[in-house]
Write a protein that holds these residues in place. Structure first.
Motif, PDB file in Angstrom:
ATOM      1  N   SER A  88      85.796  85.598  49.343  1.00  0.00           N
ATOM      2  CA  SER A  88      86.196  86.157  50.789  1.00  0.00           C
ATOM      3  C   SER A  88      85.446  86.807  51.173  1.00  0.00           C
ATOM      4  O   SER A  88      84.669  87.604  50.763  1.00  0.00           O
ATOM      5  CB  SER A  88      87.739  86.906  50.722  1.00  0.00           C
ATOM      6  OG  SER A  88      87.945  87.462  51.882  1.00  0.00           O
ATOM      7  N   LYS A  89      85.075  86.590  52.561  1.00  0.00           N
ATOM      8  CA  LYS A  89      84.298  87.329  53.636  1.00  0.00           C
ATOM      9  C   LYS A  89      84.613  88.755  53.743  1.00  0.00           C
ATOM     10  O   LYS A  89      84.069  89.596  54.145  1.00  0.00           O
ATOM     11  CB  LYS A  89      84.043  86.775  54.932  1.00  0.00           C
ATOM     12  CG  LYS A  89      83.292  85.217  54.779  1.00  0.00           C
ATOM     13  CD  LYS A  89      83.142  84.757  56.364  1.00  0.00           C
ATOM     14  CE  LYS A  89      82.431  83.306  56.110  1.00  0.00           C
ATOM     15  NZ  LYS A  89      82.128  82.749  57.524  1.00  0.00           N
ATOM     16  N   HIS A  90      85.907  89.068  53.346  1.00  0.00           N
ATOM     17  CA  HIS A  90      86.544  90.371  53.510  1.00  0.00           C
ATOM     18  C   HIS A  90      86.190  91.008  52.220  1.00  0.00           C
ATOM     19  O   HIS A  90      86.522  92.387  52.207  1.00  0.00           O
ATOM     20  CB  HIS A  90      87.956  90.332  53.712  1.00  0.00           C
ATOM     21  CG  HIS A  90      88.383  89.628  55.029  1.00  0.00           C
ATOM     22  ND1 HIS A  90      88.271  90.036  56.339  1.00  0.00           N
ATOM     23  CD2 HIS A  90      88.987  88.484  55.233  1.00  0.00           C
ATOM     24  CE1 HIS A  90      88.712  89.360  57.182  1.00  0.00           C
ATOM     25  NE2 HIS A  90      89.112  88.102  56.837  1.00  0.00           N
ATOM     26  N   GLY A  97      81.225  96.058  59.886  1.00  0.00           N
ATOM     27  CA  GLY A  97      80.560  94.736  59.867  1.00  0.00           C
ATOM     28  C   GLY A  97      81.522  93.808  59.704  1.00  0.00           C
ATOM     29  O   GLY A  97      81.544  92.558  60.111  1.00  0.00           O
ATOM     30  N   LYS A  98      82.953  94.184  59.162  1.00  0.00           N
ATOM     31  CA  LYS A  98      83.938  92.930  58.904  1.00  0.00           C
ATOM     32  C   LYS A  98      85.219  93.516  58.612  1.00  0.00           C
ATOM     33  O   LYS A  98      85.517  94.658  58.144  1.00  0.00           O
ATOM     34  CB  LYS A  98      83.580  92.198  57.580  1.00  0.00           C
ATOM     35  CG  LYS A  98      84.538  91.284  57.488  1.00  0.00           C
ATOM     36  CD  LYS A  98      84.515  89.946  58.299  1.00  0.00           C
ATOM     37  CE  LYS A  98      85.442  88.751  58.107  1.00  0.00           C
ATOM     38  NZ  LYS A  98      85.234  87.829  59.306  1.00  0.00           N
ATOM     39  N   GLN A  99      86.198  93.116  59.350  1.00  0.00           N
ATOM     40  CA  GLN A  99      87.365  93.696  59.293  1.00  0.00           C
ATOM     41  C   GLN A  99      88.140  93.486  57.901  1.00  0.00           C
ATOM     42  O   GLN A  99      87.760  92.424  57.200  1.00  0.00           O
ATOM     43  CB  GLN A  99      88.477  93.077  60.437  1.00  0.00           C
ATOM     44  CG  GLN A  99      88.941  91.758  60.194  1.00  0.00           C
ATOM     45  CD  GLN A  99      89.867  91.367  61.370  1.00  0.00           C
ATOM     46  OE1 GLN A  99      90.007  91.925  62.397  1.00  0.00           O
ATOM     47  NE2 GLN A  99      90.426  90.300  61.223  1.00  0.00           N
ATOM     48  N   PRO A 100      89.357  94.324  57.582  1.00  0.00           N
ATOM     49  CA  PRO A 100      89.971  94.073  56.132  1.00  0.00           C
ATOM     50  C   PRO A 100      90.579  92.726  56.157  1.00  0.00           C
ATOM     51  O   PRO A 100      91.045  92.204  57.271  1.00  0.00           O
ATOM     52  CB  PRO A 100      90.803  95.403  56.101  1.00  0.00           C
ATOM     53  CG  PRO A 100      90.235  96.098  57.023  1.00  0.00           C
ATOM     54  CD  PRO A 100      89.751  95.486  58.261  1.00  0.00           C
ATOM     55  N   SER A 101      90.923  92.246  55.088  1.00  0.00           N
ATOM     56  CA  SER A 101      91.923  91.248  55.013  1.00  0.00           C
ATOM     57  C   SER A 101      93.100  91.452  55.170  1.00  0.00           C
ATOM     58  O   SER A 101      93.625  93.003  55.198  1.00  0.00           O
ATOM     59  CB  SER A 101      91.505  90.964  53.438  1.00  0.00           C
ATOM     60  OG  SER A 101      92.431  91.718  52.650  1.00  0.00           O
ATOM     61  N   THR A 102      94.101  90.665  55.381  1.00  0.00           N
ATOM     62  CA  THR A 102      95.526  90.748  55.557  1.00  0.00           C
ATOM     63  C   THR A 102      96.206  91.374  54.614  1.00  0.00           C
ATOM     64  O   THR A 102      97.061  92.395  54.714  1.00  0.00           O
ATOM     65  CB  THR A 102      96.239  89.526  55.651  1.00  0.00           C
ATOM     66  OG1 THR A 102      95.418  88.878  56.770  1.00  0.00           O
ATOM     67  CG2 THR A 102      97.717  89.861  56.333  1.00  0.00           C
TER      68      THR A 102
END
Length: 234
Positions: free
Chosen positions: A193-195, A144-149
């Protein structure tokens, strides 16, 4: 025991006792916090290609990198976009987020590195999932969503066999920055955060597999179950 500190960009990070830290890893512009704390030049820094998108929120972080340095710079590109009109528009604007343009923008800021490393986004994602043992919750979250940096920096730290322990500081699953108000908070009307959900799923999976991860941030301990390492006295 060799310890690698992974530093995020939240304001007033709660650092572990610095006598126990052998090296530092950073994400995006958290090198700003590392310099403020008197920490050594980061061993590695992961930067999302979005930093050079030209948007105000990304320029805000890019400016904080002026005069900083890292030994290894990992460029974390955007995932490939599906075909279609929206994807075509993104590709037309993609030159702003290309590795060559990022390196050019960083050099203009006096940012220095010894080695620049570029992998496809899928390479970083597979590393994160391999460390998680492809736990179903982590796989579902990443679909659904990639990880944060920041989580990619933690994954690279955990995969670095030179270190026996990885400690997270400067993380709280929000968009706050130590170097000023993040314009993206006003744009979205929220600081989370969206992550965050994906990041928590990965952290939980890494901890469940017994990886040597701990945190000096109560928020990370409470929300993701990462073992707590008391921070240094103020």
């Amino acid at each position: 025991m060799a310890t690698l500190l992974v530093l995020g960009s939240k304001p007033a990070p709660l650092l572990p006792p610095l006598a126990s830290v052998d090296a530092v890893a950073c994400a995006n512009a958290s090198g700003f916090s590392a310099r403020q704390a008197g920490l050594p030049t980061p061993e590695l820094t992961v930067m999302t290609a979005v930093l050079t998108s030209g948007k105000a929120a990304d320029d805000h972080s890019l400016a904080a990198l002026r005069g900083l340095a890292t030994r290894r710079l990992y460029i974390y590109p955007r995932p490939r976009h599906a075909a279609g009109r929206a994807g075509s528009i993104v590709r037309l604007k993609g030159w702003r987020m290309s590795p060559w343009w990022m390196r050019r923008r960083l050099r203009a800021l006096g940012y220095r590195w010894e080695e620049a490393i570029v992998h496809p986004a899928a390479w970083y994602h597979e590393l994160a999932l391999d460390l998680a043992g492809h736990a179903p919750a982590a796989v579902a979250a990443m679909a659904g969503k990639q990880p944060s940096t920041g989580m990619i920096a933690v994954a690279l730290a955990l995969a670095d066999r030179r270190f026996d322990r990885v400690v997270m500081a400067g993380f709280d699953f929000t968009l706050t920055h130590a170097y000023g108000e993040n314009p993206r908070i006003a744009e979205r009307g929220a600081a989370i955060s969206k992550h965050a959900d994906t990041d928590r799923a990965l952290l939980a999976a890494w901890v469940a597999r017994g990886l040597p991860l701990s945190t000096s941030e109560p928020a990370v301990h409470e929300r993701a179950g990462v073992p707590f390492l008391p921070p240094a006295a103020a």
